[in-house]
Design a protein around this motif. Structure first.
Motif, short mmCIF file in Angstrom:
data_model
loop_
_atom_site.label_atom_id
_atom_site.label_comp_id
_atom_site.label_asym_id
_atom_site.label_seq_id
_atom_site.Cartn_x
_atom_site.Cartn_y
_atom_site.Cartn_z
N GLN A 167 5.51 -2.69 10.59
CA GLN A 167 4.53 -3.71 10.25
C GLN A 167 3.24 -3.10 9.70
O GLN A 167 2.67 -3.59 8.73
N SER A 168 2.79 -2.01 10.29
CA SER A 168 1.58 -1.34 9.81
C SER A 168 1.78 -0.80 8.40
O SER A 168 0.89 -0.92 7.55
N SER A 212 4.01 -1.90 6.20
CA SER A 212 4.18 -3.06 5.33
C SER A 212 2.84 -3.72 5.01
O SER A 212 2.63 -4.24 3.91
N ASP A 213 1.92 -3.69 5.97
CA ASP A 213 0.59 -4.26 5.78
C ASP A 213 -0.32 -3.37 4.94
O ASP A 213 -1.48 -3.72 4.68
N ASN A 222 -1.67 -0.66 5.84
CA ASN A 222 -2.76 -0.21 6.69
C ASN A 222 -2.49 1.24 7.10
O ASN A 222 -1.81 1.51 8.09
#
Length: 237
Positions: free
Chosen positions: A199-200, A202-203, A205
């Motif tokens: 998720q990180s 993909s974001d 970030n």
């Protein structure tokens, strides 16, 4: 006789290729047969076979390495044999210290550089770690997941360094012994951390990706080092 018919669909061709991989008919020394041999075996053109292999590479089913061939798992590090002597000496602490320096940086770069298509592949590989039914399946999925992040950094020198780490891990008996002792709860926790890491990335970030990777590796380290029989070291984390 062409069992696929005169004009097989991509779905049928892919299924036939995967079936041959599963039975080992299309494998030799851990690698897929050359593209030409696969095309002849399935009675299709090399261009058609190349397209199917491209699709399988995109979804993380196969891995290509220029000059080495096509693999159904991440390819071995180039020149892995020199690491045998090192592998016999290193302790879990040694490997984890290096991983903690390298892999957060790889995760940060992956967050910056991965394409949308690559992120889709990484999402599928993340799910594979969540779906793993036992330690062996998890070990395979975990290896592929971390290797893909190293690839998504798009830095060939970094990837070579990461390959060196993998070469040592693969040749160290303690890695296989320790990972086989992971409990079901440990596998779930590690896979959930993979999900957070994806998720990180993909974001986009980078900071969160690096920090999440570090947290994940500290969890791995604490699991690997909690048995004091491995030495007089403090646990990391």
């Amino acid at each position: 006789m062409n069992v696929l018919g005169d004009c097989p669909s991509d779905t049928d061709l892919t299924a036939a290729l995967l079936a041959g991989i599963k039975t080992g008919d299309f494998l030799k020394n851990g690698k897929l047969l050359p593209e030409r041999a696969l095309a002849e075996a399935l009675s299709v053109t090399r261009a058609r076979m190349r397209r199917i292999l491209d699709l399988l590479e995109e979804d993380g089913t196969v891995f290509r390495r220029h000059g080495q061939g096509t693999f159904v798992s991440p390819p071995p590090a180039v020149g892995a044999s020199p690491f045998r002597a090192v592998a016999a000496k290193v302790m879990p602490r040694d490997v984890m210290e290096v991983r903690l320096e390298i892999e957060p940086a790889l995760a940060a770069l992956a967050a910056q550089r991965a394409t949308l298509k690559e992120l889709k592949t990484l999402e599928q590989l993340t799910q594979a770690t969540l779906d793993a039914a036992d330690t062996q399946a998890y070990g395979v999925a975990d290896d592929i997941f971390h290797y893909k992040i190293a690839e998504l950094a798009h830095n060939p020198l970094f990837l070579t360094v990461y390959d060196s780490i993998r070469a040592v891990r693969r040749q160290s008996e303690w890695t296989r012994q320790r990972e086989n002792r992971y409990s079901a709860a440990t596998l779930v926790r590690m896979a959930e951390q993979h999900q957070q890491l994806f998720q990180s990335i993909s974001d986009r970030n980078s900071q969160a990706a690096a920090e999440t990777m570090e947290t994940h590796l500290l969890s791995v380290s604490n699991t690997m080092l909690r048995d004091r029989n491995y030495g007089q070291t403090k646990e990391l984390g």
